[in-house]
Design a protein around this motif. Sequence first.
Motif, PDB file in Angstrom:
ATOM      1  N   PRO A 212     -48.112   9.046 -51.844  1.00 45.91           N
ATOM      2  CA  PRO A 212     -48.557   8.723 -50.432  1.00 45.91           C
ATOM      3  C   PRO A 212     -48.437   7.526 -49.959  1.00 45.91           C
ATOM      4  O   PRO A 212     -48.040   7.541 -48.640  1.00 45.91           O
ATOM      5  N   ALA A 213     -48.535   6.434 -50.592  1.00 47.46           N
ATOM      6  CA  ALA A 213     -48.075   5.160 -49.916  1.00 47.46           C
ATOM      7  C   ALA A 213     -46.899   4.868 -49.386  1.00 47.46           C
ATOM      8  O   ALA A 213     -46.502   4.352 -48.343  1.00 47.46           O
ATOM      9  N   MET A 214     -45.848   5.517 -50.160  1.00 49.40           N
ATOM     10  CA  MET A 214     -44.501   5.160 -49.987  1.00 49.40           C
ATOM     11  C   MET A 214     -44.175   6.078 -48.571  1.00 49.40           C
ATOM     12  O   MET A 214     -43.591   5.716 -47.693  1.00 49.40           O
ATOM     13  N   ILE A 215     -44.748   7.461 -48.617  1.00 43.62           N
ATOM     14  CA  ILE A 215     -44.485   8.357 -47.373  1.00 43.62           C
ATOM     15  C   ILE A 215     -45.224   7.718 -46.104  1.00 43.62           C
ATOM     16  O   ILE A 215     -44.581   7.551 -44.965  1.00 43.62           O
TER      17      ILE A 215
ATOM     18  N   ASN B 240     -45.679   4.673 -45.652  1.00 42.63           N
ATOM     19  CA  ASN B 240     -44.761   3.530 -45.347  1.00 42.63           C
ATOM     20  C   ASN B 240     -43.275   3.934 -44.473  1.00 42.63           C
ATOM     21  O   ASN B 240     -43.076   3.326 -43.498  1.00 42.63           O
ATOM     22  N   TYR B 241     -43.007   5.292 -44.943  1.00 41.01           N
ATOM     23  CA  TYR B 241     -41.646   5.635 -44.106  1.00 41.01           C
ATOM     24  C   TYR B 241     -42.240   5.961 -42.895  1.00 41.01           C
ATOM     25  O   TYR B 241     -41.323   5.921 -41.880  1.00 41.01           O
ATOM     26  N   VAL B 242     -43.393   6.522 -42.572  1.00 40.66           N
ATOM     27  CA  VAL B 242     -43.772   6.959 -41.254  1.00 40.66           C
ATOM     28  C   VAL B 242     -43.957   5.633 -40.434  1.00 40.66           C
ATOM     29  O   VAL B 242     -43.445   5.650 -39.309  1.00 40.66           O
ATOM     30  N   LYS B 243     -44.624   4.747 -41.149  1.00 36.55           N
ATOM     31  CA  LYS B 243     -44.705   3.538 -40.386  1.00 36.55           C
ATOM     32  C   LYS B 243     -43.532   2.939 -39.902  1.00 36.55           C
ATOM     33  O   LYS B 243     -43.394   2.333 -38.844  1.00 36.55           O
ATOM     34  N   HIS B 244     -42.545   2.760 -40.717  1.00 38.37           N
ATOM     35  CA  HIS B 244     -41.266   2.347 -40.458  1.00 38.37           C
ATOM     36  C   HIS B 244     -40.343   3.291 -39.652  1.00 38.37           C
ATOM     37  O   HIS B 244     -39.136   2.912 -39.705  1.00 38.37           O
ATOM     38  N   GLN B 245     -40.722   4.461 -39.355  1.00 37.74           N
ATOM     39  CA  GLN B 245     -40.141   5.271 -38.574  1.00 37.74           C
ATOM     40  C   GLN B 245     -38.804   5.833 -39.289  1.00 37.74           C
ATOM     41  O   GLN B 245     -37.815   6.153 -38.867  1.00 37.74           O
ATOM     42  N   VAL B 246     -38.903   5.750 -40.770  1.00 36.93           N
ATOM     43  CA  VAL B 246     -37.885   6.265 -41.518  1.00 36.93           C
ATOM     44  C   VAL B 246     -37.946   7.926 -41.425  1.00 36.93           C
ATOM     45  O   VAL B 246     -37.051   8.785 -41.382  1.00 36.93           O
TER      46      VAL B 246
END
Length: 173
Positions: free
Chosen positions: A54-57, A59-65
């Motif tokens: 969940p932390a990775m996901i 992070n992907y949202v936060k960095h607009q990946v």
Amino acid sequence: MMAEFDQYNRWESQMKQVRLPHWQELPKFDLYMDQVVAFVNDAIGSLGIDPMTPAMINNYVKHQVIIAPVKKKYQTMQLADLILIGLLKPLFSTDTIRHGINQVTAGDFPKQAYDNFIDVLNEALLHLGEPKSITPAKTLNEKLMQVAVDTIINRIQSEQLLKMIEKPVRKLK
């Protein structure tokens, strides 16, 4: 030595059975984070790829990946992106992965681009260890997919081989 090679051949046979899901096999309803994590890890885990957290996901949202979830729910598009990120993250930066997805989907619908990539990857897994008889790419997008798939396959093979030949190493003092 022969037993190790037989063990590798068994691993290769297992990899030939792996099939990653096509777009129509992705859930058609919105998923919460724990469901997303379970689905993505189930899809790519059999390849020996590190699980997504969940932390990775987040992070992907936060960095607009990937696109942010709506009311904490993720949709098919985000699942497809997360599967691709999970496969490619050990090899490329998230910026490179996002750029690649954007470039490929600029010339094709996301569903079609995703399915094309999955077809190339599933075909490569099916013929793992056999001489390559890949149809030559007709476009740069096709070539990019072939190269990315070859890179994924080479990585999982080399990691498996390294695991099998690994011997205890004496620590230097």
